[in-house]
Design an enzyme around this catalytic site. Sequence first.
Site, mmCIF file in Angstrom:
data_model
loop_
_atom_site.group_PDB
_atom_site.id
_atom_site.type_symbol
_atom_site.label_atom_id
_atom_site.label_comp_id
_atom_site.label_asym_id
_atom_site.label_seq_id
_atom_site.Cartn_x
_atom_site.Cartn_y
_atom_site.Cartn_z
ATOM 1 N N ASP A 140 0.816 -1.212 0.000
ATOM 2 C CA ASP A 140 0.000 0.000 0.000
ATOM 3 C C ASP A 140 0.851 1.264 0.000
ATOM 4 O O ASP A 140 1.968 1.286 0.511
ATOM 5 C CB ASP A 140 -0.910 0.033 1.233
ATOM 6 C CG ASP A 140 -1.942 -1.079 1.215
ATOM 7 O OD1 ASP A 140 -2.380 -1.457 0.118
ATOM 8 O OD2 ASP A 140 -2.291 -1.572 2.308
ATOM 9 N N TYR A 141 0.253 2.333 -0.514
ATOM 10 C CA TYR A 141 0.875 3.658 -0.569
ATOM 11 C C TYR A 141 1.403 4.077 0.810
ATOM 12 O O TYR A 141 2.502 4.601 0.935
ATOM 13 C CB TYR A 141 -0.183 4.647 -1.074
ATOM 14 C CG TYR A 141 0.244 6.086 -1.137
ATOM 15 C CD1 TYR A 141 1.172 6.513 -2.076
ATOM 16 C CD2 TYR A 141 -0.303 7.027 -0.271
ATOM 17 C CE1 TYR A 141 1.551 7.849 -2.154
ATOM 18 C CE2 TYR A 141 0.056 8.358 -0.339
ATOM 19 C CZ TYR A 141 0.986 8.769 -1.283
ATOM 20 O OH TYR A 141 1.363 10.080 -1.352
#
Length: 195
Positions: free
Chosen positions: A44-45
Site C-alpha cells: 500500500d501507498y
Amino acid sequence: MPFNYYVIYKPFQVLTRFGKEDGKDSLADYFKVPSDVYPVGRLDYDSEGLLILSNDKSLNNKLLDPKFAHEREYWVQVDGAIDDPAIRQLRQGVQITVDGKKYQTRRCNAEIFNTEPVVPERNPPIRFRKNIPAPWIKLVLREGKNRQVRKMTAAAGFPTLRLIRYRIAGVTIEGIQPGQMREMSQREIYGLLFG
C-alpha cells in the site's frame, strides 16, 4: 533473455508502480530499472518495506499463488498498549471485510517486540502522543488480502500507525534503507524464496 531481480525498500507514501497518479511519488522517483521490470505483488501507498521487482513472470505466479503460502513478515507499530488477549486473537484469526464480504483470517504468528526494532526514521513521523503507547508487534502471515494487516490490528482494537513489510520467505530488507535497492541473481532469490 536474462531476467532481472531487485529487492527494494519502498518508502512511505510511494505508489507500488512506475506510473504517476494524482501527483503522488511512484517507484520511478526512486528506482532506475529496465523498462520491462515491474513490482511482484503490491504494498500500500501508506505502507513501506520489502518489495521485489522483476521481469520474470514465473516468479510473479509462484509468489502470488495462494497455494504456495509464502510467509510474509510485517513489523507493525500499533496505537495503544496491545495486550496478550489481543495477540492471541490475532494468532487465531479475526474477522475482517474483504471486497464487501466478511472474511476470517487464517491462523498466523503474532508477538509483541520486547525491545523496539531498529527501523529507519519515517518522514513524516507518526503522530507522537505522550500518554498513549505505540508498541511494535510482529505478524507473520501466509496470505495477503488487501490491507489485511491494518484490518486485522483494527479488528483486535489496536489500529496500525506504521507498517513495514520486513520479509517474504527468506528475502528481507536487512541492511537497506528506504529508497535503496539490492540486485540479486535468479539463483540467489529463488534459493531464498523457494529453497
